[in-house]
Design a protein around this motif. Sequence first.
Motif, PDB file in Angstrom:
ATOM      1  N   THR A 228      -0.609  36.153   6.154  1.00  0.00           N
ATOM      2  CA  THR A 228       0.482  36.818   6.869  1.00  0.00           C
ATOM      3  C   THR A 228       0.196  36.895   8.359  1.00  0.00           C
ATOM      4  OG1 THR A 228      -0.522  38.977   6.350  1.00  0.00           O
ATOM      5  CG2 THR A 228       1.203  38.171   4.869  1.00  0.00           C
ATOM      6  N   ASP A 229      -0.886  36.260   8.799  1.00  0.00           N
ATOM      7  CA  ASP A 229      -1.227  36.235  10.217  1.00  0.00           C
ATOM      8  C   ASP A 229      -0.527  35.051  10.874  1.00  0.00           C
ATOM      9  OD1 ASP A 229      -2.329  36.658  12.678  1.00  0.00           O
ATOM     10  OD2 ASP A 229      -4.353  36.034  12.122  1.00  0.00           O
ATOM     11  N   ASN A 230       0.809  35.150  11.006  1.00  0.00           N
ATOM     12  CA  ASN A 230       1.594  34.033  11.529  1.00  0.00           C
ATOM     13  C   ASN A 230       2.147  34.295  12.925  1.00  0.00           C
ATOM     14  OD1 ASN A 230       3.448  35.957  10.865  1.00  0.00           O
ATOM     15  ND2 ASN A 230       4.755  34.649   9.607  1.00  0.00           N
ATOM     16  N   GLY A 231       1.599  35.307  13.599  1.00  0.00           N
ATOM     17  CA  GLY A 231       1.949  35.528  14.992  1.00  0.00           C
ATOM     18  C   GLY A 231       2.984  36.595  15.255  1.00  0.00           C
ATOM     19  N   TRP A 232       3.682  37.062  14.230  1.00  0.00           N
ATOM     20  CA  TRP A 232       4.680  38.113  14.450  1.00  0.00           C
ATOM     21  C   TRP A 232       4.003  39.476  14.521  1.00  0.00           C
ATOM     22  CZ3 TRP A 232       9.304  36.958  16.055  1.00  0.00           C
ATOM     23  CH2 TRP A 232       9.889  35.736  15.694  1.00  0.00           C
TER      24      TRP A 232
ATOM     25  N   LYS B  44       4.908  32.012   0.148  1.00  0.00           N
ATOM     26  CA  LYS B  44       6.302  31.922   0.565  1.00  0.00           C
ATOM     27  C   LYS B  44       6.616  32.870   1.716  1.00  0.00           C
ATOM     28  CE  LYS B  44       7.848  30.402  -3.979  1.00  0.00           C
ATOM     29  NZ  LYS B  44       8.743  30.668  -5.135  1.00  0.00           N
ATOM     30  N   VAL B  45       5.748  32.883   2.710  1.00  0.00           N
ATOM     31  CA  VAL B  45       6.006  33.648   3.923  1.00  0.00           C
ATOM     32  C   VAL B  45       6.799  32.761   4.873  1.00  0.00           C
ATOM     33  CG1 VAL B  45       5.002  34.889   5.861  1.00  0.00           C
ATOM     34  CG2 VAL B  45       3.869  34.943   3.628  1.00  0.00           C
ATOM     35  N   TYR B  46       7.988  33.190   5.267  1.00  0.00           N
ATOM     36  CA  TYR B  46       8.833  32.384   6.130  1.00  0.00           C
ATOM     37  C   TYR B  46       8.293  32.375   7.563  1.00  0.00           C
ATOM     38  CZ  TYR B  46      12.233  32.346   2.351  1.00  0.00           C
ATOM     39  OH  TYR B  46      12.852  32.154   1.155  1.00  0.00           O
ATOM     40  N   PRO B  47       8.573  31.321   8.320  1.00  0.00           N
ATOM     41  CA  PRO B  47       8.098  31.262   9.715  1.00  0.00           C
ATOM     42  C   PRO B  47       8.621  32.410  10.563  1.00  0.00           C
ATOM     43  CG  PRO B  47       8.842  29.101   8.979  1.00  0.00           C
ATOM     44  CD  PRO B  47       9.237  30.073   7.913  1.00  0.00           C
ATOM     45  N   PHE B  48       9.760  32.970  10.186  1.00  0.00           N
ATOM     46  CA  PHE B  48      10.365  34.066  10.956  1.00  0.00           C
ATOM     47  C   PHE B  48      10.121  35.424  10.309  1.00  0.00           C
ATOM     48  CE2 PHE B  48      13.503  31.757   8.371  1.00  0.00           C
ATOM     49  CZ  PHE B  48      13.818  32.725   7.427  1.00  0.00           C
ATOM     50  N   GLU B  49       9.164  35.499   9.367  1.00  0.00           N
ATOM     51  CA  GLU B  49       8.924  36.730   8.614  1.00  0.00           C
ATOM     52  C   GLU B  49       7.615  37.411   9.012  1.00  0.00           C
ATOM     53  OE1 GLU B  49       8.139  38.182   3.971  1.00  0.00           O
ATOM     54  OE2 GLU B  49       8.453  36.061   4.451  1.00  0.00           O
ATOM     55  N   TRP B  50       7.692  38.703   9.292  1.00  0.00           N
ATOM     56  CA  TRP B  50       6.513  39.566   9.405  1.00  0.00           C
ATOM     57  C   TRP B  50       6.343  40.250   8.059  1.00  0.00           C
ATOM     58  CZ3 TRP B  50       6.411  44.881   8.632  1.00  0.00           C
ATOM     59  CH2 TRP B  50       5.245  45.557   9.024  1.00  0.00           C
ATOM     60  N   ARG B  51       5.186  40.074   7.431  1.00  0.00           N
ATOM     61  CA  ARG B  51       4.945  40.706   6.130  1.00  0.00           C
ATOM     62  C   ARG B  51       3.574  41.364   6.138  1.00  0.00           C
ATOM     63  NH1 ARG B  51       4.777  37.088   0.777  1.00  0.00           N
ATOM     64  NH2 ARG B  51       6.811  36.419   1.626  1.00  0.00           N
ATOM     65  N   ARG B  52       3.508  42.599   5.661  1.00  0.00           N
ATOM     66  CA  ARG B  52       2.246  43.331   5.632  1.00  0.00           C
ATOM     67  C   ARG B  52       2.198  44.270   4.407  1.00  0.00           C
ATOM     68  NH1 ARG B  52       1.904  40.312   9.326  1.00  0.00           N
ATOM     69  NH2 ARG B  52       1.010  40.622  11.402  1.00  0.00           N
ATOM     70  N   LYS B  53       0.976  44.708   4.100  1.00  0.00           N
ATOM     71  CA  LYS B  53       0.757  45.734   3.085  1.00  0.00           C
ATOM     72  C   LYS B  53       0.618  47.079   3.778  1.00  0.00           C
ATOM     73  CE  LYS B  53      -2.486  47.086  -0.581  1.00  0.00           C
ATOM     74  NZ  LYS B  53      -3.709  46.695  -1.325  1.00  0.00           N
ATOM     75  N   LEU B  54       1.249  48.106   3.237  1.00  0.00           N
ATOM     76  CA  LEU B  54       1.177  49.446   3.812  1.00  0.00           C
ATOM     77  C   LEU B  54      -0.161  50.088   3.479  1.00  0.00           C
ATOM     78  CD1 LEU B  54       2.992  51.566   5.335  1.00  0.00           C
ATOM     79  CD2 LEU B  54       3.422  52.565   3.078  1.00  0.00           C
ATOM     80  N   ILE B  55      -0.751  50.748   4.475  1.00  0.00           N
ATOM     81  CA  ILE B  55      -1.995  51.474   4.270  1.00  0.00           C
ATOM     82  C   ILE B  55      -1.992  52.691   5.171  1.00  0.00           C
ATOM     83  CG2 ILE B  55      -3.267  50.115   5.993  1.00  0.00           C
ATOM     84  CD1 ILE B  55      -5.698  50.304   4.023  1.00  0.00           C
ATOM     85  N   SER B  56      -2.431  53.825   4.647  1.00  0.00           N
ATOM     86  CA  SER B  56      -2.434  55.051   5.447  1.00  0.00           C
ATOM     87  C   SER B  56      -3.616  55.048   6.400  1.00  0.00           C
ATOM     88  CB  SER B  56      -2.502  56.278   4.527  1.00  0.00           C
ATOM     89  OG  SER B  56      -3.780  56.367   3.918  1.00  0.00           O
ATOM     90  N   THR B  57      -3.625  56.002   7.331  1.00  0.00           N
ATOM     91  CA  THR B  57      -4.743  56.084   8.274  1.00  0.00           C
ATOM     92  C   THR B  57      -6.033  56.484   7.564  1.00  0.00           C
ATOM     93  OG1 THR B  57      -4.077  58.352   8.822  1.00  0.00           O
ATOM     94  CG2 THR B  57      -3.274  56.595  10.252  1.00  0.00           C
ATOM     95  N   ALA B  58      -5.918  57.037   6.354  1.00  0.00           N
ATOM     96  CA  ALA B  58      -7.103  57.367   5.564  1.00  0.00           C
ATOM     97  C   ALA B  58      -7.609  56.160   4.780  1.00  0.00           C
ATOM     98  CB  ALA B  58      -6.790  58.518   4.612  1.00  0.00           C
TER      99      ALA B  58
END
Length: 209
Positions: free
Chosen positions: A19-23, A41-55
Amino acid sequence: MGLFDFLKKDNTTSSILTTDNGWPGPTYLADYTEHIAGAKKVYPFEWRRKLISTAGNSKFKIKYYGQLLHAMCDILIVGTDFAPALVVAKDIVSGQEILLFDGCKNGFNPMFCDEFTSEQITNRPLDNWYIDRNKNDSFEIILSAYYQIDFDDESEGFLEDVDENGFIELADQSKMEFEKAKRNAFDVFQIIAITENGRKIEVLAEELA
């Protein structure tokens, strides 16, 4: 182009394993996400990440303002006749709450086209907890924002609206740094919840332009 039009496109050339595609993604989520290894299947125009709390925790409950739309195998959170949806994740260990999506503020149309009353913005109580069809109420969360609007294309006219200090005016007449606005004015936002047994559920899919 509708949400499901471009999601149904052939993606054999755009499938990647990171998911490190520059967005850089939405600014309000910058401190609460991490890259996903082995992403598909990450699109070139897609930012995708997993949610994680500050803890450092990754299991959340989801609370929301809105109503539920039963769509095939999933149950989607959508807005009401009164106001757009508001969705927050709560870390089940630390109790930290993280804004995932505010339909009055996040995305291209809410920022540049739509106007909302103060009542619509503030009178959206987060009284509902998301529960899937199998009664699961805690999930890992995957977030996607899609960016198909080229703010730097001179023909689109956005550059001429940027003032000498680098700010652009929004629909509510407030001003935001242009670079920050580009990150938050996505045209689609999607929330995927993952149960303990690995089942993926589409919780929210908002087309915003």
